[in-house]
Motif scaffolding. Structure first.
Motif, PDB file in Angstrom:
ATOM      1  N   TYR A   1       0.830  -1.211   0.000  1.00  0.00           N
ATOM      2  CA  TYR A   1       0.000   0.000   0.000  1.00  0.00           C
ATOM      3  C   TYR A   1       0.866   1.265   0.000  1.00  0.00           C
ATOM      4  O   TYR A   1       0.691   2.151  -0.827  1.00  0.00           O
ATOM      5  N   TYR A   2       1.812   1.346   0.929  1.00  0.00           N
ATOM      6  CA  TYR A   2       2.612   2.573   1.036  1.00  0.00           C
ATOM      7  C   TYR A   2       3.620   2.706  -0.113  1.00  0.00           C
ATOM      8  O   TYR A   2       3.912   3.823  -0.544  1.00  0.00           O
ATOM      9  N   GLU A   3       4.130   1.603  -0.611  1.00  0.00           N
ATOM     10  CA  GLU A   3       4.995   1.683  -1.795  1.00  0.00           C
ATOM     11  C   GLU A   3       4.199   2.222  -2.980  1.00  0.00           C
ATOM     12  O   GLU A   3       4.676   3.070  -3.734  1.00  0.00           O
ATOM     13  N   THR A   4       2.974   1.745  -3.121  1.00  0.00           N
ATOM     14  CA  THR A   4       2.107   2.228  -4.203  1.00  0.00           C
ATOM     15  C   THR A   4       1.749   3.694  -3.985  1.00  0.00           C
ATOM     16  O   THR A   4       1.744   4.487  -4.929  1.00  0.00           O
ATOM     17  N   MET A   5       1.451   4.071  -2.754  1.00  0.00           N
ATOM     18  CA  MET A   5       1.127   5.471  -2.441  1.00  0.00           C
ATOM     19  C   MET A   5       2.287   6.390  -2.826  1.00  0.00           C
ATOM     20  O   MET A   5       2.081   7.467  -3.383  1.00  0.00           O
ATOM     21  N   ASP A   6       3.505   5.962  -2.557  1.00  0.00           N
ATOM     22  CA  ASP A   6       4.680   6.800  -2.823  1.00  0.00           C
ATOM     23  C   ASP A   6       5.107   6.801  -4.291  1.00  0.00           C
ATOM     24  O   ASP A   6       5.638   7.796  -4.767  1.00  0.00           O
TER      25      ASP A   6
END
Length: 137
Positions: free
Chosen positions: A23-28
């Motif tokens: 999730y956070y890799e995709t968000m960034d």
């Protein structure tokens, strides 16, 4: 054979760790696929601002400045099936820091309600809160 509760919690936590990382890799790095994780009637509360539905989420993610999230704490708890109409659901809490567009760092807290299978009567909820960062030197 029924899975004992400890095994169920361990499995949920392992899946949540993988989810949070993605999730956070995709968000960034590439936000456009994020809306695939939400239902049509999804609710996102970002610093007290309500965003409802996939189109509004896509627009919100599109205008959000570039980010660098760092998750420092992760907790997850399975939600009892009586509270979720027998749907497999996990409450996820993350805490860490975020920098937007290279600006000042903020503390960040996020709560997810993840459901493996849902009905249209139960929108997914996501609550995000940014706090001032004092710089713990």
């Amino acid at each position: 054979m029924a899975v004992d509760f400890k095994t169920y919690v361990d499995q949920a936590c392992k899946a949540v760790e993988e989810f949070v990382s993605i999730y956070y890799e995709t968000m960034d790095k590439r936000r456009w696929p994020l809306t695939r994780l939400y239902l049509e009637k999804a609710i996102l509360i970002w610093n007290g601002n309500l965003i409802t539905g996939l189109e509004a989420l896509a627009n919100f993610f599109d205008v959000l400045p570039s980010s660098e999230f760092q998750v420092n704490m992760l907790d997850c708890q399975p939600v009892h099936e009586q509270a979720t109409q027998a749907q497999t659901t996990v409450l996820v809490v993350t805490s860490g820091t975020v920098k937007f567009d290279g600006n000042k760092q903020h503390f960040s807290n996020q709560n997810f309600q993840l459901t493996a299978q849902t009905t249209t009567n139960n929108p997914v909820e996501d609550c995000k809160r940014l706090l001032p960062f004092s710089g713990l030197g």
